[in-house]
Scaffold this active site. Sequence first.
Site, PDB file in Angstrom:
ATOM      1  N   SER A  36      -8.395  25.764   7.456  1.00 23.23           N
ATOM      2  CA  SER A  36      -6.409  25.061   7.086  1.00 23.23           C
ATOM      3  C   SER A  36      -6.574  24.295   6.455  1.00 23.23           C
ATOM      4  O   SER A  36      -7.067  24.248   5.258  1.00 23.23           O
ATOM      5  CB  SER A  36      -5.698  25.363   8.785  1.00 23.23           C
ATOM      6  OG  SER A  36      -4.386  25.783   7.946  1.00 23.23           O
TER       7      SER A  36
ATOM      8  N   HIS B   1       0.477  30.395   8.941  1.00 24.51           N
ATOM      9  CA  HIS B   1      -0.795  31.223   8.095  1.00 24.51           C
ATOM     10  C   HIS B   1       0.166  32.476   8.696  1.00 24.51           C
ATOM     11  O   HIS B   1      -0.086  33.866   9.033  1.00 24.51           O
ATOM     12  CB  HIS B   1      -1.888  31.521   8.540  1.00 24.51           C
ATOM     13  CG  HIS B   1      -2.390  29.931   8.655  1.00 24.51           C
ATOM     14  ND1 HIS B   1      -3.061  29.686   7.511  1.00 24.51           N
ATOM     15  CD2 HIS B   1      -2.439  29.068   9.842  1.00 24.51           C
ATOM     16  CE1 HIS B   1      -3.431  28.640   7.353  1.00 24.51           C
ATOM     17  NE2 HIS B   1      -3.169  27.765   8.260  1.00 24.51           N
TER      18      HIS B   1
END
Length: 301
Positions: free
Chosen positions: A86, A193
């Site tokens: 990430s 996300h």
Amino acid sequence: MKRLILFPGQGAQYNEMAKDIYEASSEGKTVLDEIFMNVDFDLKSIMFEADERLNDTQYTQPALFAHSLAVIAATGIEGDIVLGHSLGELPALVHAGVLDINDGTRIVSRRGELMAQSTGGGMAAVIGMEYSELKALCDSLSGNGLAVQPANLNTSDQTVVSGDAALMDQFAEKAKEAGARRVMPLNVSGAFHSHLMEGAKADFARFIEGIEFKSPRIPVIQNVSAKPETDPDVIKSQLIEQITKPVRFFECVQTAGEMGAENAVEVGPKKVLSGLVRKIDRSIATSNIDTMEQVKEFNDE
């Protein structure tokens, strides 16, 4: 022997992170001071003191970015392949030469700020459920403007799900009925996300539009494609897409193995990613560098 360098994501932060490196490594201090000067808040105090803001997304992300790059500077470690989880993709891009440290700092600060503004969702870690079943369950629950979706594909039996808060309890109940061993709600500020980050993604795309991305000097395995990318335009595009797309960490590690990675060194706080790698591919030796003591151990090898 090819070395994979891993850059951790949110959840690994802790109070006084990188303080010992700042105090004992001139190289680490130089990098940290450069990052501290390029943000408009007191990141040094947030990282080095018992400051509750460290767990706020807008501060967590630059703190993790700073710690990882301080370890890189203090050790002089070089990778053959890089992979970030990430937000960890940003310090990975700095190490690979795609971004300079000042642009990287600007980007991670804006990314954290935008993602912190996106509220109204939740996330949960699911253990012991086949991905295909989990994905089908998410699809079956989604509709009428609400959705849940896989967000972090961490190992073959550990996936984080993200989406509208109104569906998360229902998802947890159905997942347990379907055989999941555990479903653990995560203490996060938003549904990272997922579709709920679309606004953040659009603003982020506008912000980085004019920032130059260079060709990487070493391969960067990106979260969105789970492939090594070398085209700066593709890297920029996927960094944007990553905000709403799943982190395909499991596949990224498999790709690194196929590329010949034999050892993986996690740089930054804790050793979450090292643990995941051991579950994915035991042929890859793992280690982590977090503290000044570990920096010294690495430098003495």
